[in-house]
Design an enzyme around this catalytic site. Structure first.
Site, PDB file in Angstrom:
ATOM      1  N   LYS A  62     -61.743  74.598  10.589  1.00  0.00           N
ATOM      2  CA  LYS A  62     -60.715  75.633  10.476  1.00  0.00           C
ATOM      3  C   LYS A  62     -61.195  76.798   9.614  1.00  0.00           C
ATOM      4  O   LYS A  62     -60.844  77.953   9.881  1.00  0.00           O
ATOM      5  CB  LYS A  62     -59.408  75.043   9.911  1.00  0.00           C
ATOM      6  CG  LYS A  62     -58.882  73.815  10.628  1.00  0.00           C
ATOM      7  CD  LYS A  62     -58.795  73.979  12.115  1.00  0.00           C
ATOM      8  CE  LYS A  62     -58.190  72.804  12.881  1.00  0.00           C
ATOM      9  NZ  LYS A  62     -58.690  71.450  12.614  1.00  0.00           N
ATOM     10  N   TYR A 279     -51.778  60.415  18.682  1.00  0.00           N
ATOM     11  CA  TYR A 279     -52.395  61.338  17.727  1.00  0.00           C
ATOM     12  C   TYR A 279     -52.243  60.795  16.298  1.00  0.00           C
ATOM     13  O   TYR A 279     -51.164  60.331  15.921  1.00  0.00           O
ATOM     14  CB  TYR A 279     -51.734  62.725  17.809  1.00  0.00           C
ATOM     15  CG  TYR A 279     -52.144  63.643  16.672  1.00  0.00           C
ATOM     16  CD1 TYR A 279     -53.374  64.283  16.695  1.00  0.00           C
ATOM     17  CD2 TYR A 279     -51.317  63.834  15.575  1.00  0.00           C
ATOM     18  CE1 TYR A 279     -53.766  65.094  15.641  1.00  0.00           C
ATOM     19  CE2 TYR A 279     -51.702  64.649  14.521  1.00  0.00           C
ATOM     20  CZ  TYR A 279     -52.926  65.272  14.560  1.00  0.00           C
ATOM     21  OH  TYR A 279     -53.319  66.060  13.525  1.00  0.00           O
ATOM     22  N   TYR A 305     -59.500  62.404  13.724  1.00  0.00           N
ATOM     23  CA  TYR A 305     -60.292  63.246  14.625  1.00  0.00           C
ATOM     24  C   TYR A 305     -61.713  62.722  14.852  1.00  0.00           C
ATOM     25  O   TYR A 305     -62.094  62.361  15.957  1.00  0.00           O
ATOM     26  CB  TYR A 305     -60.408  64.665  14.042  1.00  0.00           C
ATOM     27  CG  TYR A 305     -59.109  65.398  13.864  1.00  0.00           C
ATOM     28  CD1 TYR A 305     -58.492  66.005  14.948  1.00  0.00           C
ATOM     29  CD2 TYR A 305     -58.501  65.507  12.613  1.00  0.00           C
ATOM     30  CE1 TYR A 305     -57.301  66.704  14.785  1.00  0.00           C
ATOM     31  CE2 TYR A 305     -57.317  66.206  12.445  1.00  0.00           C
ATOM     32  CZ  TYR A 305     -56.719  66.809  13.536  1.00  0.00           C
ATOM     33  OH  TYR A 305     -55.551  67.496  13.373  1.00  0.00           O
TER      34      TYR A 305
HETATM   35  C1  PLP Z   1     -58.504  70.386  13.624  1.00  0.00           C
HETATM   36  C2  PLP Z   1     -59.587  69.381  13.646  1.00  0.00           C
HETATM   37  C3  PLP Z   1     -60.173  68.973  14.858  1.00  0.00           C
HETATM   38  C4  PLP Z   1     -59.726  69.489  16.184  1.00  0.00           C
HETATM   39  O1  PLP Z   1     -60.147  70.810  16.372  1.00  0.00           O
HETATM   40  P1  PLP Z   1     -59.302  71.783  17.310  1.00  0.00           P
HETATM   41  O2  PLP Z   1     -59.993  73.077  17.253  1.00  0.00           O
HETATM   42  O3  PLP Z   1     -57.917  71.782  16.773  1.00  0.00           O
HETATM   43  O4  PLP Z   1     -59.310  71.173  18.685  1.00  0.00           O
HETATM   44  C5  PLP Z   1     -61.192  68.042  14.806  1.00  0.00           C
HETATM   45  N1  PLP Z   1     -61.632  67.533  13.645  1.00  0.00           N
HETATM   46  C6  PLP Z   1     -61.097  67.905  12.469  1.00  0.00           C
HETATM   47  C7  PLP Z   1     -61.626  67.299  11.228  1.00  0.00           C
HETATM   48  C8  PLP Z   1     -60.057  68.838  12.427  1.00  0.00           C
HETATM   49  O5  PLP Z   1     -59.537  69.186  11.244  1.00  0.00           O
END
Ligand code: PLP
Length: 346
Positions: A62, A279, A305
């Site tokens: 991000k 999720y 994730y």
């Molecule tokens: C937000 C996030 C993702 C997913 O990325 P997107 O761009 O939202 O698809 C994957 N891994 C981590 C650690 C994240 O914070």
């Protein structure tokens, strides 16, 4: 000289961005994980460590995306970033971090995206970091969805009513005209690193939820035209929503950079086998993957994730769909701060 620079790259370089990263994120070979999954040395597994990309509150994907959005916010004279995520959102922690480091304020709506309540879930990890940075953190009970939310619209209105100038950042900094640029740029950065290393990564593995990390990589890979495969691993457990958003962001980003740049359907790949049905909650494949990465090359992943995308990588090497001779690059997007909130799973 300028004649040789492709149109998309000229355009990309012309778009203002802040500088929040240390520089190119490190690329690391994972010798023990490679040996474990491919004992004959047929497949080499590497990671590009965007979890180590910045000094701003642990960084992550991000922060890379927000380089572009914050430049836009500042250019527009905004003073407050408003965004949304789950209770343990990495994104809202990153929004609070880049706001703080830019002299802006942050209001983050933190919703009940994950229907669990383990010990300290709303007190430790990411949310602790946001509070430590002085972020205005607001909890509510809305469930998971990657779209736009009413609570953020209300927060935007409230900032305005109090005389501030809000800048709205959608979930994951994704569904925004600038959302795909960070990870298009990632591929440009990667290509320069490959040149120095004398190596080509034929396959990129990336976790995908709100979609702009994945979408940006697709744009970068299609634009450079080297036949690099980008495989998204769905962690949203709503893969139809994520797939549609990835394709939409990839196409809008591509046409902004070069109206002639087309993203074929075949470039948009989302593997739905590893989200474990929901999720934000790890399943057996997630835990196995997290343990394997940690116990081979001491690479730490999270249960929301990166553990899921690691499960995808492991399965593809085992099943042979990532085959002999491959140099595969695991795109590590961050997320470790959430681990503390998931201690009961280990
Ligand atoms: C937000 C996030 C993702 C997913 O990325 P997107 O761009 O939202 O698809 C994957 N891994 C981590 C650690 C994240 O914070």
């Amino acid at each position: 000289m300028d004649e040789q620079v492709p149109v998309y790259l000229q355009k990309l370089r012309s778009i203002p961005k802040e500088s929040f990263l240390f520089g190119p994120s490190p690329i690391q070979f994972l010798p023990r994980l490679s040996k474990e999954l491919s004992p004959n040395g047929d497949v080499k597994i590497w990671a590009k460590r965007d979890d180590c990309n910045s000094g701003l509150a642990y960084g992550g994907n991000k922060v890379r995306k927000l380089e572009y959005l914050v430049a836009d916010a500042i250019a527009k004279g905004c003073d407050t970033l408003v965004s949304v995520g789950g209770v343990q959102s990495n994104h809202t922690r990153a929004v609070t971090a880049v706001a703080t480091a830019s002299g802006l304020k942050a209001v983050t709506v933190q919703e009940k995206w994950v229907p669990i309540d383990p010990p300290l879930y709303d007190k430790t990890g990411n949310i602790l970091l946001s509070r430590l940075m002085g972020g205005d953190v607001r909890l509510n009970n809305e469930p998971f969805h990657i779209g736009h939310k009413t609570a953020t619209a209300q927060a935007v209105e409230e900032v305005t009513n109090k005389g501030g100038k809000p800048y709205y950042v959608p979930a994951g900094a994704s569904d925004h005209e600038l959302g795909g640029l960070g990870f298009t740029n990632f591929v440009v950065e990667l290509a320069a690193q490959e040149k120095a290393l004398g190596i080509f990564f034929d396959t990129l593995i990336v976790c995908s939820v709100t979609g702009s990390s994945h979408a940006g990589l697709i744009v970068g890979a299609v634009a450079e035209g080297k036949n690099r495969k980008v495989i998204g691993i769905d962690a949203s457990a709503k893969p139809a929503d994520t797939l549609a958003q990835v394709a939409r962001i990839a196409r809008s980003t591509a046409s902004m950079l070069d109206p002639k740049l087309e993203i074929p359907d075949s470039a948009v790949i989302l593997d739905e086998r590893f989200h474990e049905g929901i999720y934000g909650i790890p399943g057996p494949s997630t835990i196995e993957a997290m343990e394997l990465a940690a116990r081979t090359d001491a690479m730490i992943t999270d249960p929301v994730y990166e553990g899921k995308s690691m499960a995808g990588l492991i399965a593809m090497v085992r099943e042979g769909s990532i085959g002999a001779g491959s140099n595969v690059l695991y795109v590590h997007l961050g997320g470790q701060p959430a681990l503390a909130a998931y201690s009961s799973y280990f």
